[in-house]
Write an enzyme that holds these catalytic residues in place. Structure first.
Site, PDB file in Angstrom:
ATOM      1  N   GLU A 128      -0.504   9.256   2.044  1.00 51.29           N
ATOM      2  CA  GLU A 128      -0.893   7.855   2.213  1.00 51.29           C
ATOM      3  C   GLU A 128      -1.562   7.631   3.562  1.00 51.29           C
ATOM      4  O   GLU A 128      -2.488   6.835   3.677  1.00 51.29           O
ATOM      5  CB  GLU A 128       0.333   6.940   2.080  1.00 51.29           C
ATOM      6  CG  GLU A 128       0.956   6.912   0.707  1.00 51.29           C
ATOM      7  CD  GLU A 128       0.042   6.298  -0.330  1.00 51.29           C
ATOM      8  OE1 GLU A 128      -0.928   6.989  -0.738  1.00 51.29           O
ATOM      9  OE2 GLU A 128       0.275   5.157  -0.738  1.00 51.29           O
ATOM     10  N   THR A 181     -10.938  -2.094   2.524  1.00 51.43           N
ATOM     11  CA  THR A 181      -9.632  -2.115   3.190  1.00 51.43           C
ATOM     12  C   THR A 181      -9.712  -2.955   4.463  1.00 51.43           C
ATOM     13  O   THR A 181      -8.804  -3.724   4.764  1.00 51.43           O
ATOM     14  CB  THR A 181      -9.195  -0.681   3.539  1.00 51.43           C
ATOM     15  OG1 THR A 181      -9.290   0.115   2.358  1.00 51.43           O
ATOM     16  CG2 THR A 181      -7.770  -0.645   4.033  1.00 51.43           C
TER      17      THR A 181
END
Lengths: 307, 307
Positions: A128, A181
């Protein structure tokens, strides 16, 4: 050579009030992976289908997660990874988490489970970190433990598996737009009012209580996000219309999946979840935006072996 | 004339991470009240022992709560209230809440329970409004429902009864100092960082999960308040020393009861709770400040009839 084929599930993180701490695991959408232990040391990604992802181990989330696993395991073994990607990147339903979680779960299984699921979460978080710059656990935790999970704390890492009432069904729409993002982060404010924070933790308490007592009404009342959703939802076309229509069709609640652009609606029973899907399809068909719809029970197992 | 004598319990509100939303009900400390329904209409407070409180109905929290009850009930009945106060005012263990909750519970019982406990909370909140200017529910809810309660929302009011693991025991020290409400309010900041808010709601989720699963360790890990306690604890002499010593003696966690000055420590089992009490007594004996110590199991019933 030992080898297994696994299903690496998609996940819905945040769950309205549970920003950064709650997540749940899906059952009908996920990647497939074939993981093998080989005699020749080193991690190799030998096949990637369904997505344009790097084969270099240190640039691939599954590769990085496996390297983190092996570094703790301490023995110099070989691993090959084949990835059959079904979850689209950037969809907000844990595409990178599925690859990281799937890979470490499979190797752990092949080696006779030397590590606990909690420890696997730590390894998968390294994937991640590569994907988003942030070693968050709210997708890899439900992918590995199944059901609903709570990240109570990051320091030390403390993952709690909650109870999953069996009639809960997720409807997820993935509008095929790109939300950067940087945009989805920049709309979030660093400070919140204490008043709103209290509302939010009241709802987190209510949601957790509702899951344990299988009080579907309480689950619905608690699926409220007074902090992040009002800011982030403006990045998702038709969010308010979809949410309102889903609840009118009987969904317990709806919100942003992860950091979007997917929208989830949680329902009691498959019939309602299907009705909700139909309504959302109607709304989105008019926008001209391509979209996928997923309907899934909660997967209480997490990553699993398939044939 | 119908009459009952009741025990109106003390309560611990806030419970570290659960600021403004969580509370629990005690069993060994509380007021006694005799409530009667009379033929002559009107609410009369006929006796108050143990505290210097007003007899005028509209100035007395029990009187105000009962007026609120009767206004919803709609029939012109008479009520007399006798209050035998054992909980000291300003102690931070729900002194006013006990009177308000006790009075409305007793009348509801005498009239054959026309109202739900949730509705009684609303009436009792009017007493809290008189006492503190703020119609909060985090003491009256556990006093009325017993056990651990969550105020999920105020608008609309939504009170959830949580599960109470039976081995939990509270040790409460009440240092007999006055902390002005204005001081305990003024130290709180109106804004918090999102980061701390997330930590707090992770802990609220963990505490609720720990209660339902009877995971005493998780309850302990979750009893952490990163927002209010660091600010308010400076108003309570020896807070840090007491908290640290309690946890060293085996308490699961410790924090400020209500808005203080009482400090609570939650333990598994009576022996640990007693050990914790001894340690706290040792610490406080050296300060020269008068104090009371209460040790109590969780009262899962709330207000109850006594002979």
């Amino acid at each position: 050579m030992k080898s297994i084929k696994i299903f690496a599930p998609a996940t819905v993180a945040n769950l309205s009030c549970g920003f950064d701490v709650l997540g749940c695991c899906l059952d009908t959408i996920g990647d497939e992976m074939i993981i093998s232990i080989t005699e020749e040391p080193g991690v190799k990604i030998t096949k990637i289908e369904g997505a344009d992802l790097p084969f270099e181990t240190h640039k691939n989330v599954a590769g990085v997660a496996v390297e983190s696993f092996l570094s703790a395991y301490g023995k110099d073994i070989g691993v090959t990874i084949e990835i059959y990607k079904k979850i689209k990147a950037g969809s907000g339903i844990g595409s990178s988490a599925a690859s990281s979680a799937g890979a470490v779960w499979a190797i752990n299984h092949l080696l006779g489970n030397p590590f606990t699921p909690q420890k696997l979460v730590e390894f998968a978080m390294q994937g991640e970190k590569l994907a988003s710059g942030n070693a968050h656990a709210d997708n890899v935790a439900p992918a590995l433990l199944g059901g609903f999970t709570l990240v109570r704390s990051y320091s030390p890492l403390d993952i709690i598996k909650l109870h999953s009432p069996k009639d809960l069904v997720m409807t997820v729409i993935h509008p095929q737009i790109e939300v950067k993002t940087s945009d989805s982060r920049s709309v979030i404010k660093h400070n919140v009012t204490l008043k709103k924070a209290i509302q939010q933790w009241g709802n987190v308490g209510g949601l957790v209580a509702g899951l344990f007592t299988e009080d579907y009404d309480l689950i619905g009342r608690s699926l409220e996000d007074v902090i992040i959703e009002p800011l982030r939802s403006i990045l998702i076309p038709e969010f308010d219309t979809v949410k309102k229509a889903a609840i009118q069709k009987g969904a317990l609640g709806a919100g942003i999946s992860g950091s979007g652009p997917s929208i989830f609606a949680l329902s009691k029973g498959m019939k309602t979840a299907n009705d909700v899907a139909d309504t959302i399809k109607d709304i989105y068909s008019k926008t001209g935006i391509d979209f996928d719809i997923h309907i899934s029970k909660i997967n209480d197992q997490g990553v699993k072996i398939i044939n």
